[in-house]
Design an enzyme around this catalytic site. Structure first.
Site, PDB file in Angstrom:
ATOM      1  N   CYS A   1      -7.546   5.285   7.662  1.00  9.24           N
ATOM      2  CA  CYS A   1      -8.304   5.985   8.702  1.00  9.24           C
ATOM      3  C   CYS A   1      -8.512   5.109   9.928  1.00  9.24           C
ATOM      4  O   CYS A   1      -8.857   5.610  10.997  1.00  9.24           O
ATOM      5  CB  CYS A   1      -9.649   6.465   8.153  1.00  9.24           C
ATOM      6  SG  CYS A   1     -10.592   5.177   7.318  1.00  9.24           S
TER       7      CYS A   1
ATOM      8  N   GLU B   1     -16.240  11.693   6.884  1.00 10.94           N
ATOM      9  CA  GLU B   1     -15.401  10.841   7.723  1.00 10.94           C
ATOM     10  C   GLU B   1     -14.050  11.522   7.816  1.00 10.94           C
ATOM     11  O   GLU B   1     -13.384  11.746   6.792  1.00 10.94           O
ATOM     12  CB  GLU B   1     -15.291   9.447   7.111  1.00 10.94           C
ATOM     13  CG  GLU B   1     -14.598   8.449   8.028  1.00 10.94           C
ATOM     14  CD  GLU B   1     -13.443   7.775   7.369  1.00 10.94           C
ATOM     15  OE1 GLU B   1     -12.292   8.103   7.736  1.00 10.94           O
ATOM     16  OE2 GLU B   1     -13.665   6.927   6.497  1.00 10.94           O
TER      17      GLU B   1
END
Length: 509
Positions: free
Chosen positions: A286, A249
């Protein structure tokens, strides 16, 4: 060899509560990986209850660390006490979530098609289920020292799947990582599991990461971090004789689209909500909304004025560590140097140490489309607002963006239906599409999708948060005409675990 002398190899590993060598040789890496490979067959054979009990014991041992863990993490990460207490709760809860998932058992997706000997040609007995890949490497994340690190979601889901784990601790919080690994080791001992079910290594040398990924015993990699770090690990994996999946990720700008009706109804409220979201935790999530798209209008002008006033008054705090602050400062200056950008607002207090300057900027749609640098993530408390001249330009911008973790629509239900074409573009772009909420905040539940098209993640079919995260660490195996006594319990006719299975086309227990 001096390193081996200092560690006294496996004897000292067994004696110490923590195994955190400064690895510098392929020999020691090989030893660790061989230990992980040797522990795997025994660990994978554990029944569901034993594996679930182990995950629950890890959660209990982490909670037993008490305030010492929180205070250590505070000192290393600059995160506030309340945030870390919440993160510890999330860490324990997701370990228990996977324990419940393993006990219930249907995650293995057992499928049985019984033999049809009378058919021409005859059909054999076929049975399929998900089975653990083998030893995996998990790289700890910097921005979540508990929930995405040593005993975080990657480790919890890999252990739930039946994999042994080698953890690469993040250098930003080594003492926190060591304490959590100590809790894991206590759980291993209490449950009587193989000693090397989980191992932990530290180091800042890039060669360490490469050696971990490229060792032939490793079958998959989990990573949360930067695009540069994630793509490097992917390249290491591709260079192997036997390539393996890297579930990375790597960040996202998480666009927010402000549609006209809702913007006209509540411009100031939206400004306050979005300013709080992109600066939350100093923008070190994020899922931070780093890009805001809207059509030019009088209502947008009100919104721009309001968010320009909101940001300067927001509280500030130090970033996670000096490296992240330096990268933010560099990338912020680079963004603001681009032609056509104007600053709407920034924190008024002069930044000191590693306290960042929160900033919201404005650019027109043509300039944004012409400058790909403006499409890139600036990790930290920065957001860019794009003023679009038309719906067609807004759609064009969405079509030129890269894959995202999230995309948010601020809209009334009626205008969402009218702009269904934009909503469809959002579904193509992101793993999670949100209406009238901010993307910061990820629920650890079965329905969560925390992953999106590249470069948000390396494989948009999987999630790193929630129950389905377990599927990264397993592969399907089909058993044809297999002796009944050799079948995994999940595929036996008696179905001892009483799990849901697809048998001859029907779901049944």
């Amino acid at each position: 060899m001096e390193l081996q002398k200092d560690l006294n190899c496996s004897d000292k590993i067994a004696q110490q509560n923590l195994f955190i060598p400064q690895i510098s040789t392929a020999i020691m890496i090989d030893q660790i990986m061989q230990q992980a490979a040797a522990a795997f067959p025994e660990y994978r054979r554990l029944d569901a209850d034993a594996r679930a009990t182990f995950l629950e014991r890890i959660a209990t041992e982490i909670e037993a660390l008490g305030d010492a863990l929180i205070h250590t993490a505070m000192a290393e990460s600059n995160l506030p006490e309340a945030r870390l207490q919440g993160e510890r709760g999330r860490t324990a809860n997701q370990l228990r979530l996977f324990a419940n998932l393993v006990r219930e058992g249907s995650w293995v997706e057992a499928v049985i098609d019984t033999a049809l000997p009378e058919r021409v040609p005859a059909r054999p007995d076929l049975r399929k289920m998900l089975s653990p890949l083998g030893p995996v490497v998990v790289f700890g994340a910097s921005n979540f020292p508990l929930a995405f690190s040593t005993a975080g979601g990657d480790t919890a889901s890999a252990l739930a799947a039946g994999c042994t784990v080698v953890i690469k601790g993040h250098p930003g919080h080594p003492k926190t990582s060591a304490m959590v690994f100590g809790a894991i080791q206590s759980a291993i001992a209490a449950c009587g599991l193989p000693e090397f079910t989980v191992q932990h290594v530290e180091g800042t040398d890039f060669a360490l990461g490469k050696a971990l990924v490229q060792h032939p015993a490793i079958k998959a990699v989990g990573f949360t971090g930067s695009y540069a770090g994630g793509t490097a690990l992917v390249e290491y994996a591709r260079e192997r004789k036997q390539p393996i999946p890297v579930f990375a990720e790597m960040g996202s700008i998480n666009p927010v689209i402000l549609l006209p009706e809702i913007l006209a109804a509540q411009p100031e409220a939206l400004a306050k909500q979005l300013a709080g979201s992109f600066t939350l935790g100093m923008g070190q999530f994020c899922t931070k909304p780093g890009l805001i798209l809207a059509l030019e209008s009088e209502e947008l002008d009100i919104f721009l004025k309001a968010i320009g006033h909101e940001v300067p008054a927001l509280p500030t705090m130090p970033m996670l560590h000096g490296g992240i602050h330096a990268a933010y400062t560099k990338n912020l200056h680079l963004a603001l140097e681009q032609p056509g950008l104007g600053v709407l607002g920034k924190t008024e207090k002069e930044a000191e140490g590693i306290v960042p300057t929160a900033t919201v900027a404005l650019v027109d749609g043509d300039t944004f489309l012409a400058n790909p640098l403006l499409h890139q993530e600036v990790f930290g408390p920065y957001a860019l607002i794009v003023k679009c001249t038309s719906k067609a330009q807004l759609a064009n911008i969405l079509q030129h963006l890269e894959g995202q973790l999230t995309l948010t629509f601020m809209a009334t239900e009626a205008e969402a239906i009218v702009h269904a074409d934009l909503v469809e573009l959002g579904q193509d772009l992101a793993g999670r599409v949100i209406f009238n909420g901010v993307p910061t905040g990820v629920e650890v539940v079965a329905s969560m999708q925390h992953g999106g098209p590249y470069p948000a993640t390396t494989d948009s079919r999987f999630t790193s948060v929630g129950s389905d995260g377990i599927k990264r660490w397993a592969r399907p195996i089909c058993f044809q005409n297999y002796p009944a006594q050799l079948l995994p319990a999940e595929l036996q006719n008696e179905n001892p675990g009483n799990i849901w299975r697809l048998v001859d086309g029907s779901f049944t227990k």
